[in-house]
Write a protein that holds these residues in place. Structure first.
Motif, PDB file in Angstrom:
ATOM      1  N   SER A 136      -4.939  -3.031   5.107  1.00  0.00           N
ATOM      2  CA  SER A 136      -3.654  -2.695   4.561  1.00  0.00           C
ATOM      3  C   SER A 136      -2.648  -3.512   5.487  1.00  0.00           C
ATOM      4  O   SER A 136      -1.464  -3.847   4.811  1.00  0.00           O
ATOM      5  CB  SER A 136      -3.594  -1.174   4.708  1.00  0.00           C
ATOM      6  OG  SER A 136      -3.712  -0.924   6.369  1.00  0.00           O
ATOM      7  N   HIS A 139      -2.286  -6.754   3.727  1.00  0.00           N
ATOM      8  CA  HIS A 139      -1.705  -6.124   2.186  1.00  0.00           C
ATOM      9  C   HIS A 139      -0.312  -6.080   2.505  1.00  0.00           C
ATOM     10  O   HIS A 139       0.599  -6.712   1.315  1.00  0.00           O
ATOM     11  CB  HIS A 139      -2.525  -5.028   1.742  1.00  0.00           C
ATOM     12  CG  HIS A 139      -1.905  -4.758   0.305  1.00  0.00           C
ATOM     13  ND1 HIS A 139      -0.991  -3.782   0.290  1.00  0.00           N
ATOM     14  CD2 HIS A 139      -2.142  -5.422  -0.793  1.00  0.00           C
ATOM     15  CE1 HIS A 139      -0.792  -3.581  -0.963  1.00  0.00           C
ATOM     16  NE2 HIS A 139      -1.420  -4.483  -1.688  1.00  0.00           N
ATOM     17  N   ASP A 152      -6.916  -1.224  -4.647  1.00  0.00           N
ATOM     18  CA  ASP A 152      -6.805  -0.325  -3.509  1.00  0.00           C
ATOM     19  C   ASP A 152      -8.277   0.278  -3.406  1.00  0.00           C
ATOM     20  O   ASP A 152      -8.738   0.830  -4.443  1.00  0.00           O
ATOM     21  CB  ASP A 152      -5.897   0.913  -3.661  1.00  0.00           C
ATOM     22  CG  ASP A 152      -5.539   1.524  -2.576  1.00  0.00           C
ATOM     23  OD1 ASP A 152      -6.773   1.496  -1.597  1.00  0.00           O
ATOM     24  OD2 ASP A 152      -4.550   2.346  -2.382  1.00  0.00           O
ATOM     25  N   ARG A 165      -7.369   1.559   5.674  1.00  0.00           N
ATOM     26  CA  ARG A 165      -7.444   1.350   4.282  1.00  0.00           C
ATOM     27  C   ARG A 165      -7.742  -0.199   4.041  1.00  0.00           C
ATOM     28  O   ARG A 165      -7.189  -1.121   4.714  1.00  0.00           O
ATOM     29  CB  ARG A 165      -5.985   1.758   3.845  1.00  0.00           C
ATOM     30  CG  ARG A 165      -5.597   1.513   2.352  1.00  0.00           C
ATOM     31  CD  ARG A 165      -4.294   2.157   1.758  1.00  0.00           C
ATOM     32  NE  ARG A 165      -4.494   3.592   1.857  1.00  0.00           N
ATOM     33  CZ  ARG A 165      -5.019   4.516   1.200  1.00  0.00           C
ATOM     34  NH1 ARG A 165      -5.463   3.811   0.103  1.00  0.00           N
ATOM     35  NH2 ARG A 165      -5.071   5.705   1.461  1.00  0.00           N
ATOM     36  N   TYR A 167      -8.350  -3.515   0.926  1.00  0.00           N
ATOM     37  CA  TYR A 167      -7.601  -3.797  -0.609  1.00  0.00           C
ATOM     38  C   TYR A 167      -8.800  -4.938  -1.001  1.00  0.00           C
ATOM     39  O   TYR A 167      -8.833  -5.762  -0.116  1.00  0.00           O
ATOM     40  CB  TYR A 167      -6.507  -4.205  -0.808  1.00  0.00           C
ATOM     41  CG  TYR A 167      -5.463  -3.192  -0.463  1.00  0.00           C
ATOM     42  CD1 TYR A 167      -4.763  -2.564  -1.734  1.00  0.00           C
ATOM     43  CD2 TYR A 167      -4.935  -2.778   0.696  1.00  0.00           C
ATOM     44  CE1 TYR A 167      -3.899  -1.584  -1.458  1.00  0.00           C
ATOM     45  CE2 TYR A 167      -4.202  -1.783   0.944  1.00  0.00           C
ATOM     46  CZ  TYR A 167      -3.490  -1.118  -0.063  1.00  0.00           C
ATOM     47  OH  TYR A 167      -2.735  -0.080  -0.011  1.00  0.00           O
TER      48      TYR A 167
END
Length: 582
Positions: A136, A139, A152, A165, A167
């Motif tokens: 993330s 990202h 996601d 997190r 992606y």
């Protein structure tokens, strides 16, 4: 630990999926294919200003100062690898997975350590085959700057790492070999303007270091070509697939949908390097241009710039010449706006009143067919410059207003197009009398595309009117160096002659003026420079002969039409002494 440095970087981790299985099946073939893939990756990392920190056969760890550079490198690498894999059976393909993260790392002896490295490695192992997985943090840095699709993946629970997190970056797969064979029967349609692909240059040196140099040079050439808005330029990510492949340029034309292909090679000898390039009409196989460049590797980036500038400056007029010849083969009833502009451009280089008037008619037709065609408006202003200079303006006030209208439309529609900006600026100076505004537009053209020779040439004329002859000479020389094949080359020489006249160097002016007239006997500006220079050194007989030639080419020229902004008494007196009517 004094020998450890900490810094925040973008970490790039790549690894081959199923490497042990591949080695067990075919060690020699796997190593050969992996070496080819590494050449691609190493070149891309270098091109995107990255640094390889560690490599262990099938894995690569690199750092980048920017997440944008790291992700862009990953996308280009996966695209190139997918295309390269298309030549192999499915069970022998080298498939990489890549992870990218931004984090704090420790650097010792060039190697990277720390949680940031571990996260990038875990993300890499979570990526799909031929996929890219980013954190993330990465990202956030790239989502608004790169035209990519991000999926996601939610929170990822990575081994020995706190949840993070992630992606997935969507990389469009290349067509399969079967699909490409089918496409060979159905080639991509050519764009509605000249299209070109710059293939990876061959490294003939036997020195892997030259791969980086060649790749960097190709990237510079593509970037420079992309500034010419009349060209459709294929992105480097598409042409990388042709690295280390023997290809027929006709195949490239079909697969990429381009008419022209630029290919070349690099060969190193000691501390010298030789670069060759050739431009080919890929639809016919005809060679349009070829040249070679040599220099020292001590200033490698400067040499890259020189080669890119030289290649682009040389092929710009060659492409226009080829496109114009193609347009002339079309019946007049089938002309579209682009063909009208091409024909008008060719007519304007015949340097006669009749050709200029026919060019203006074609340009108004182009504007009618395409009201948003910036270059049609800008070339029309060139015609009005000729009308004023050559005494053809029957309603000067109306033509001044029309020139201003066309120039401002050219600027509005082509606000970052050097071609449109430079001619619009030139016409505002020549016809409308707005010297400062016109000069500013030409400066914008130079900033937009420093490889556009005509912008430098028109800047040279403007600098004469601004009483800056030394700068004018520099700009004309830049135009000549950029475009030695330019059909307006003699105009640059004539401009240097007038700059020397402005600087009171009449002998040098005559040398340049006579050279320009030899290069183009129908050039009225060259003949006028000979006339003015000869009058200023007291050779009135020669001055009158030259002025007679001026009036044979352009019977309507008068002192009142020629004397422009900033022209002073010496110049006007010389015109009269040479025999130009009032």
């Amino acid at each position: 630990m004094a020998d450890v440095e900490r810094r925040l970087v973008a970490i790039f981790a790549a690894d081959v999926e199923g490497y042990s299985r591949l080695m067990g099946c075919d060690e020699v073939g796997t190593l050969r294919n992996l070496t080819d893939r590494r050449k691609i990756l190493d070149a891309l990392i270098s091109a995107h200003r990255g640094r390889i920190a560690n490599t262990a056969g099938d894995s690569v760890l690199a750092e980048f100062a920017s997440a944008v550079d790291a992700v862009q490198c990953a996308v280009e690498a996966q695209t190139a690898w997918v295309n390269a894999n298309d030549q192999l059976p499915p069970d022998r393909r080298i498939n990489f997975r890549i992870g990218v993260h931004i984090g704090d790392v420790m650097v010792r002896a060039g190697d990277l350590f720390g949680d940031g490295v571990n996260i990038a490695a875990r993300l890499q192992s979570s990526a799909t085959t031929d996929g890219i997985c980013i954190s993330s943090a990465a990202h956030e840095q790239v989502k608004k700057l790169l035209p990519l699709t991000f999926v996601d993946l939610g929170m990822q629970y990575l081994k020995n790492i706190e949840p993070i997190r992630a992606y997935a970056v969507s990389v469009a797969a290349a067509p399969s070999q079967a699909a490409r064979l089918a496409d060979a029967q159905k080639p991509l349609a050519l764009p509605d303007k000249p299209s070109i692909a710059v293939l990876p240059f061959q490294n003939l040196s036997g020195d892997p270091e030259q791969e980086y140099f060649a790749d960097g040079m190709v990237e510079e050439i593509i970037t420079a070509l992309s500034r010419f808005h009349w060209l459709f330029v294929i992105a480097r990510t598409s042409t990388l697939a042709y690295r280390s492949r023997t290809v027929d340029v006709r195949q490239v034309s079909r697969e990429l949908g381009v008419r022209y292909v630029l290919e070349g090679s690099v060969r190193k000898a000691g501390n010298r390097v030789r670069i060759t390039g050739q431009l080919i009409d890929a639809t016919t196989g005809a060679h349009l241009w070829a040249d070679r460049f040599e220099g020292s590797l001590e200033n490698v980036f400067e040499l890259q710039d020189q080669v890119a500038s030289g290649v682009v400056g040389a092929i710009d007029p060659k492409l226009r010449e080829a496109e114009t010849a193609r347009s002339k083969r079309k019946p007049p009833a089938n002309l579209d706006a682009y063909d009208c502009v091409l024909r008008a451009y060719a007519l304007l280089h015949q340097w006669t009143n009749e050709s200029s008037e026919e060019a203006l008619r074609l340009l108004y037709k182009a504007i009618e067919l395409d009201p948003d065609y910036a270059q049609a408006y800008s070339l029309a202003t060139w015609c009005y410059c000729n009308r004023k200079l050559n005494g053809l303006a029957t309603e000067p006030d109306n033509e001044r207003r029309e020139t201003a209208r066309l120039a401002r439309e050219a600027v509005r529609l082509g606000k970052d197009d050097a071609f449109s900006l430079c001619w619009a600026g030139h016409s505002l100076v020549m016809v409308v009398g707005e010297l400062e505004e016109g000069a500013a537009l030409i400066d914008r053209a130079l900033a937009s595309n420093p490889n556009h020779a005509m912008s430098w040439g028109l800047s040279g004329w403007t600098r004469i009117w601004l009483n800056q002859p030394e700068i004018a000479i520099e700009h004309f020389a830049r135009a000549m160096r950029l475009s030695p094949l330019e059909s307006s080359f003699h105009q640059f020489e004539a401009g240097i002659a007038f700059a020397h006249i402005r600087a009171h160097r009449y002998g040098e002016a005559l040398l340049w003026a006579e050279k320009a007239l030899r290069d183009q006997p129908n050039a009225p500006d060259a003949a006028m420079a000979v006339a003015v220079g000869s009058a200023l050194v007291g050779d009135l007989e020669k001055a009158k002969r030259a002025m007679k030639r001026v009036l044979e080419i352009t019977p309507g020229r008068r002192v009142s039409t020629v004397v422009g902004p900033g022209r002073h008494g010496r110049f006007t007196d010389a015109l009269r002494k040479a025999g130009m009517p009032e």
